[in-house]
Design an enzyme around this catalytic site. Structure first.
Site, PDB file in Angstrom:
ATOM      1  CG  HIS A  37      -1.878  -1.024   1.403  1.00  0.00           C
ATOM      2  ND1 HIS A  37      -1.849  -1.942   2.416  1.00  0.00           N
ATOM      3  CD2 HIS A  37      -2.976  -1.333   0.659  1.00  0.00           C
ATOM      4  CE1 HIS A  37      -2.887  -2.759   2.314  1.00  0.00           C
ATOM      5  NE2 HIS A  37      -3.586  -2.427   1.241  1.00  0.00           N
ATOM      6  N   GLY A 147      -2.837  -1.438  -7.401  1.00  0.00           N
ATOM      7  CA  GLY A 147      -1.756  -2.420  -7.479  1.00  0.00           C
ATOM      8  C   GLY A 147      -2.026  -3.509  -8.500  1.00  0.00           C
TER       9      GLY A 147
END
Ligand code: AMP
Length: 282
Positions: A37, A147
């Site tokens: 993250h 991602g």
């Protein structure tokens, strides 16, 4: 750093930033932040001068029997990590704020969600499409970073942003891994030491498939069989799927092409882990 708990607070924060002519970058998360993250946040900080991180464990993307209740949470720690990185605002609404009494709107992305995770998690992509649409409307970012670890989600969100004219540029960030290859995930906290060792078979089997392709193998059957065998020989593993698809359409391939991605979902103990890799040699 500002902590915004309501859509009204979020909206007035971003209106002020838009008036000032700032570029707003956004990283949506379900919290329990790890280095994966944080790499997305750093990318957003490079590309934008105001960065918002959202932290919301979205109930509409969990099916009954999945890990909504057990999903790890630690808002205080997440806020500290965001503050250290220089995030400008964290949007952390509660469920009643996101889905108030009477809520009944759905968002469906059709074909891209039919394969892979969409085959096994009935509510997942409609929940993701709904929450991403709502978050984009509240934050109105210029760009958002996602991602590649959740590679099907990334493609679905790109489509959604285009199809609904949401005007958000979707930036992809490569999967961040532990030094031994395990893709970082909030769900890795479910793993015992022994399960974690077994979980390494996901990235190892993807690398083995890549190596076979580099040596000239093109048959998907052969690659899937090899990866399956490597995972199944480890204790505590149960494969949900191992597939090779086209990275833009999500359609299964029989032969490897330059756009081929091997994607997998595997239960290791109680944890459902996903991973993927492009197969074509760089
Ligand atoms: P999540 O909190 O799991 O919903 O993930 C929030 C965002 O972080 C999504 O865009 C994920 O793809 C991304 N993400 C999660 N794990 C990783 C990782 N290991 N590497 C890169 N991005 C990740």
């Amino acid at each position: 750093m500002e902590l915004l708990r309501t859509t009204a607070e979020m909206t007035s924060w971003r209106e002020e930033r838009w008036r000032e002519g700032q570029i707003v970058g956004f990283v949506p998360t379900m919290g329990y932040l790890h280095r994966g993250h944080l790499a997305l946040v750093e990318e957003a900080l490079r590309l934008a001068n105001q960065v918002v991180v959202s932290i919301f464990v979205n109930p509409t993307q969990f099916s009954p029997g999945e890990d909504l209740e057990e999903y790890p949470r630690n808002l205080e720690r997440d806020l500290e990590l965001c503050r250290e990185l220089g995030v400008h605002a964290v949007f952390a609404p509660d469920t009643a704020e996101m889905y108030p009494e009477g809520f009944q709107t759905r968002v469906e992305v059709e074909r891209l969600t039919q394969n892979l995770c969409g085959l096994h998690r009935a509510d997942f992509f409609s929940g993701v499409a709904l929450v991403v649409t709502k978050l984009f409307c509240a934050v109105r970012p210029h760009l958002a970073v996602f991602g590649e670890k959740d590679f099907q989600q990334l493609v679905v969100v790109k489509r959604l942003s285009r199809d609904l004219n949401l005007g958000v540029e979707i930036v992809a960030h490569p999967t961040v891994r532990e030094s031994d290859g395990l893709a970082m995930s909030s769900r890795n906290t479910y793993l015992s030491d022994e399960e974690r060792r077994s979980a390494l078979s996901l990235s190892r089997s993807l690398l083995a498939a890549r190596k076979l392709v580099a040596e000239g193998e093109r048959k998907v059957d052969v690659l899937v069989a090899r990866a399956t065998e490597m995972i199944e020989t480890e204790p505590h593993t149960r494969i949900q799927y191992v597939q090779v698809v086209d990275e833009e359409t999500m359609i299964d391939l029989a032969e490897v092409t330059p756009r081929a991605v091997m994607a997998m979902a595997v239960f290791v103990g109680e944890a459902r882990l996903i991973d993927n890799m492009r197969l074509w040699p760089d």
